[in-house]
Design a protein around this motif. Structure first.
Motif, PDB file in Angstrom:
ATOM      1  N   ASN A 145     -45.591   8.675   6.673  1.00  0.00           N
ATOM      2  CA  ASN A 145     -44.891   7.282   6.533  1.00  0.00           C
ATOM      3  C   ASN A 145     -45.477   6.917   7.533  1.00  0.00           C
ATOM      4  OD1 ASN A 145     -42.147   8.707   5.624  1.00  0.00           O
ATOM      5  ND2 ASN A 145     -41.260   9.260   7.041  1.00  0.00           N
ATOM      6  N   SER A 146     -46.099   7.237   8.575  1.00  0.00           N
ATOM      7  CA  SER A 146     -47.062   6.214   8.811  1.00  0.00           C
ATOM      8  C   SER A 146     -47.975   6.005   7.812  1.00  0.00           C
ATOM      9  CB  SER A 146     -48.215   6.805  10.643  1.00  0.00           C
ATOM     10  OG  SER A 146     -48.485   8.076   9.852  1.00  0.00           O
ATOM     11  N   THR A 147     -48.488   6.456   7.403  1.00  0.00           N
ATOM     12  CA  THR A 147     -49.803   5.957   6.960  1.00  0.00           C
ATOM     13  C   THR A 147     -49.523   5.135   5.750  1.00  0.00           C
ATOM     14  OG1 THR A 147     -50.585   8.626   6.764  1.00  0.00           O
ATOM     15  CG2 THR A 147     -51.785   6.863   4.967  1.00  0.00           C
ATOM     16  N   LEU A 148     -48.074   5.759   4.919  1.00  0.00           N
ATOM     17  CA  LEU A 148     -47.712   4.612   4.131  1.00  0.00           C
ATOM     18  C   LEU A 148     -47.667   3.148   4.538  1.00  0.00           C
ATOM     19  CD1 LEU A 148     -45.399   6.433   2.579  1.00  0.00           C
ATOM     20  CD2 LEU A 148     -47.450   5.180   1.196  1.00  0.00           C
ATOM     21  N   LEU A 149     -47.149   2.931   5.715  1.00  0.00           N
ATOM     22  CA  LEU A 149     -46.483   1.903   6.441  1.00  0.00           C
ATOM     23  C   LEU A 149     -48.105   0.813   6.578  1.00  0.00           C
ATOM     24  CD1 LEU A 149     -43.916   2.162   9.329  1.00  0.00           C
ATOM     25  CD2 LEU A 149     -43.447   1.417   7.470  1.00  0.00           C
ATOM     26  N   SER A 150     -49.229   1.656   7.012  1.00  0.00           N
ATOM     27  CA  SER A 150     -50.385   0.845   8.179  1.00  0.00           C
ATOM     28  C   SER A 150     -51.409   0.725   6.661  1.00  0.00           C
ATOM     29  CB  SER A 150     -50.983   1.878   8.143  1.00  0.00           C
ATOM     30  OG  SER A 150     -51.130   3.287   8.115  1.00  0.00           O
ATOM     31  N   MET A 151     -50.887   1.386   5.333  1.00  0.00           N
ATOM     32  CA  MET A 151     -52.215   0.934   4.594  1.00  0.00           C
ATOM     33  C   MET A 151     -50.783   0.559   3.183  1.00  0.00           C
ATOM     34  SD  MET A 151     -54.578   4.949   4.648  1.00  0.00           S
ATOM     35  CE  MET A 151     -55.169   4.111   2.973  1.00  0.00           C
ATOM     36  N   TRP A 152     -50.193   0.672   2.831  1.00  0.00           N
ATOM     37  CA  TRP A 152     -49.355   0.285   1.353  1.00  0.00           C
ATOM     38  C   TRP A 152     -49.949  -0.876   0.797  1.00  0.00           C
ATOM     39  CZ3 TRP A 152     -48.826   2.423  -2.804  1.00  0.00           C
ATOM     40  CH2 TRP A 152     -48.210   2.476  -3.378  1.00  0.00           C
ATOM     41  N   SER A 153     -49.890  -2.524   2.238  1.00  0.00           N
ATOM     42  CA  SER A 153     -49.861  -3.469   2.132  1.00  0.00           C
ATOM     43  C   SER A 153     -51.510  -3.598   1.511  1.00  0.00           C
ATOM     44  CB  SER A 153     -50.026  -4.436   3.484  1.00  0.00           C
ATOM     45  OG  SER A 153     -50.429  -3.664   3.829  1.00  0.00           O
TER      46      SER A 153
END
Length: 342
Positions: free
Chosen positions: A104-112
């Motif tokens: 979840n934290s990775t998606l928030l920081s990398m998905w953009s």
């Protein structure tokens, strides 16, 4: 899905197996018991463009306990994905709660920064979470190694200490093994990403998106390789501690044996002195037994006659035999000692 139905040899729901096109060979014992694998299936349309893309891969991560003797934790994680130009879905099997938080934290920081149009777009945050778990695994072993190194000044080690050393080495070996498989798995993904990029005639925007995915995967491979080297270092440091412990015990035993040898040498000298004295008195004692007759005569006083001692005139015979035999015995012993020395 936190329950590892894949390792437990349970069947997935038929709807999930059909949705993710899970092949039968992936469900065999070989794949269920493996420490990692990667497989894929690509479906092309009549024009040669990718219509759907499915992947299946498995990785393991082992966490060593904070204190030796406690229970360690294995995480056998299996991932299946289904991608088409409109949607991408991933099923995570056997992942712990910590992995879910990391993802979840990775998606928030990398998905953009990740283009969602690529078949491996969701693999980038998945691998990033796995890198974080591997990092924690390696450092959990490193903390054990460091505590052992700090404890090396103890005067002696017992059986329990050696069992703990070998137990820690087992953790390090498993960590190194799982990291090596992780590197191979991610590199296999990287090769498929490059293959897709070369085969498909992409527009400038799609080519840029594919390049971004490739750069992310390349960075993650480098990080996994760095962790693999640290894991190798943990193994080497543990082996160094085991060798040091054995050498310290060997040196300690050698010093004990040296002191025992010196004490035995002193005792041997004392015993030799006693033996020499015994040999010196042995011939006279032997002759006394032979000449058991009395050489001395005591006459008590009678009336006006005082008491008196008288010595036999043959008393010289005792000395005539005793002295030569004693000298002969001592001379024989001295001759044998000198011969041993030579």
């Amino acid at each position: 899905m936190e329950e590892d139905v894949f390792t437990a040899d349970k069947q997935l729901l038929p709807e999930l197996s059909q949705f993710f096109y899970l092949p039968s060979h992936i469900l065999s014992c070989i794949y269920r018991r493996s420490n990692g694998f990667f497989d894929f299936e690509e479906c092309l349309d009549d024009s040669g463009h990718t219509q759907s893309y499915n992947t299946w891969f498995r990785l393991q991560v082992k966490f060593a306990p904070e204190h030796l003797g406690s229970n360690y934790v294995w995480h056998d994680m299996t991932f299946v994905s289904r991608w088409n130009p409109d949607r991408c879905s991933v099923l995570c099997i056997g992942v712990p709660n910590s992995f879910q938080h990391l993802l979840n934290s990775t998606l928030l920081s990398m998905w953009s920064r990740i283009p969602p149009s690529e078949p491996y777009s969701l693999h980038v945050p998945l691998i990033e979470a796995i890198v974080s778990m591997q990092d924690s695994s390696v450092w959990s072993v490193r903390d054990i190694v460091r505590s052992i190194e700090k404890d090396r000044s103890r005067p002696g080690r017992g059986l329990d200490d050696f069992i703990s050393l070998h137990e820690a080495a087992r953790y390090a070996i498993h960590s190194f093994e799982s990291l090596g498989v992780s590197v191979d798995t991610v590199e296999a993904m990287q090769r498929q990403i490059l293959d897709i990029s070369r085969r498909s005639g992409q527009s400038t925007e799609l080519a840029r998106a594919s390049h971004q995915i490739q750069m992310h995967i390349e960075s993650q491979i480098r990080m996994l390789r760095n962790l693999e080297r640290r894991s190798q270092s943990n193994k080497d440091r543990l082996q160094n501690e085991i060798f040091l412990a054995y050498n310290m015990i060997a040196q300690r035993d050698s010093r004990v044996m040296t002191r025992l040898g010196e004490a035995a040498k002193v005792d041997s000298g004392d015993m030799r002195t006693i033996a020499v004295v015994t040999m010196a008195f042995l011939p006279p004692t032997f002759l006394s037994a032979i000449f058991s007759m009395s050489f001395f005569d005591y006459t008590p006083s009678q009336g006006t006659e005082p008491s008196r001692w008288s010595v036999s005139g043959k008393f010289w015979i005792y000395w005539a035999f005793a002295i030569p035999l004693t000298c002969l015995t001592m001379g024989t012993w001295v001759w044998r000692e000198k011969r041993k020395t030579r």
